[in-house]
Design an enzyme around this catalytic site. Structure first.
Site, short mmCIF file in Angstrom:
data_model
loop_
_atom_site.label_atom_id
_atom_site.label_comp_id
_atom_site.label_asym_id
_atom_site.label_seq_id
_atom_site.Cartn_x
_atom_site.Cartn_y
_atom_site.Cartn_z
CG ASP A 49 0.09 -4.02 2.84
OD1 ASP A 49 0.43 -3.74 1.87
OD2 ASP A 49 -0.14 -3.43 3.56
CB SER B 151 3.06 1.62 6.19
OG SER B 151 1.89 1.92 6.69
CG HIS C 271 -0.24 0.27 2.60
ND1 HIS C 271 -0.01 -0.65 3.32
CD2 HIS C 271 -0.12 1.51 3.26
CE1 HIS C 271 0.52 -0.21 4.48
NE2 HIS C 271 0.44 1.18 4.56
#
Length: 259
Positions: free
Chosen positions: A110, A210, A66
Site C-alpha cells: 500500500d 493514511s 489507497h
C-alpha cells in the site's frame, strides 16, 4: 537525488517525541505538534483534504496507494483553515504511481508515489525527509511516532484542523495476527508493521492519516495504511514497511521518471 533532512528538523522531531512521551497521549489523534516541526509533512487533497504524505524529494511525495484521485499537494501546512501564505506551497499532481503489486483486498504494498508539477522550494517550513538505503525493522515494544490531520476520535466526521502526532508502540506480528487481534483478516505480512497501544493507553492513527509517516528513532520506517476503527487496543494501526525492496522500487521509479 534524495534531499538531506536538516539537523534542525531532526532536533525538532526528537523534541516532539520527548514531549509526547512525557504528556502521555490520551486521544487517538495525540497532541498538536509545534507548528512546522515536521516540515516534510504533506496534506493531500482530491476535492477536499483526504490523506497525508511525506516529501522525499523536491519533485516527489510518498503516500499510500489507497489514497486515490489526489489532485493537489499542500506543503508547509499546520492549520488547514489558516491561510499560512508565508509558509505554504501548493503543487498539482502530475503523475500517480501506485506500487505495481498493490492489492486493495489484501492491503499489501500500500504505497504510492506522487510526482509534482513543479519543484518544491526547500525552506524552514518545507523540507525533504531523507530516505536511507536500508531500514531495520523496528522490534516489538519500540516507540514510534505517527502524524497527520486525521480524525481524533471515532465519533467525529471531520479531520483535525491542525497537525497532530502521537507515540505508538510496535506490536509483534504474530500477536497482531492472533485471534484476539486481526486473526489473519487480513494477514499481517512481513511487509507490514503493527503499531498502536502499549496495552494501557488508547493511541492510534485514524481516517485521514493514511499515507503519513511512521517514524522510529527519527527514521521513516513505514507509511500509514489501515486499521479497524480507531484507538482499539486490540486493533492497532497497520503500516506499510519500507523494506529494502520497497526502497529500491521508490528509487528506481523516481530515477526512471527523470528521463
Amino acid at each position: 537525488m534524495f534531499c538531506l533532512k536538516s539537523f534542525t528538523a531532526f532536533l525538532s522531531y526528537m523534541f516532539l517525541l520527548i514531549v509526547l512521551s512525557s504528556h502521555g497521549s490520551e486521544i487517538i489523534g495525540g497532541e498538536e505538534v509545534k507548528p512546522h516541526s515536521l516540515p516534510f509533512m504533506a496534506l493531500l487533497e482530491s476535492n477536499t483534504p483526504d490523506c497525508g504524505g511525506i516529501l522525499i524529494n523536491p519533485s516527489w511525495v510518498l503516500s499510500a496507494a489507497h489514497c486515490k484521485d489526489i489532485k493537489k499537494v499542500l506543503l508547509g501546512v499546520h492549520s488547514i483553515k489558516a491561510k499560512e501564505t508565508d509558509s505554504r506551497q501548493v503543487r498539482k499532481v502530475k503523475k500517480h504511481v501506485p506500487h505495481p503489486f498493490y492489492d486493495e483486498k489484501e492491503k499489501v504494498n500500500d504505497l504510492m508515489l506522487l510526482k509534482l508539477d513543479k519543484l518544491v522550494k526547500q525552506t524552514k517550513t518545507v523540507t525533504c525527509l531523507k530516505l536511507g538505503n536500508t531500514i531495520k525493522e523496528p522490534q516489538a515494544g519500540t516507540t514510534c511516532l505517527v502524524a497527520g490531520w486525521g480524525k481524533t476520535n471515532n465519533r467525529s466526521n471531520q479531520m483535525s484542523d491542525v497537525l497532530m502526532a502521537v507515540n505508538v508502540t510496535v506490536i509483534d506480528r504474530v500477536k497482531c495476527n492472533s485471534p484476539e487481534y486481526y486473526n489473519f483478516k487480513p494477514v499481517i505480512t512481513g511487509g507490514m508493521i503493527c503499531a498502536g497501544s502499549d496495552g494501557k493507553k488508547s493511541v492510534d492513527s485514524c481516517q485521514g492519516d493514511s499515507g503519513g509517516p511512521l517514524l522510529c528513532n527519527g527514521v521513516l520506517v513505514g507509511v500509514t495504511s489501515f486499521g479497524h476503527k480507531c484507538g482499539l487496543i486490540k486493533k492497532p494501526g497497520v503500516y506499510s514497511f519500507l523494506s529494502e525492496k520497497q526502497l529500491n522500487w521508490i528509487k528506481k521509479t523516481m530515477k526512471k521518471s527523470e528521463f
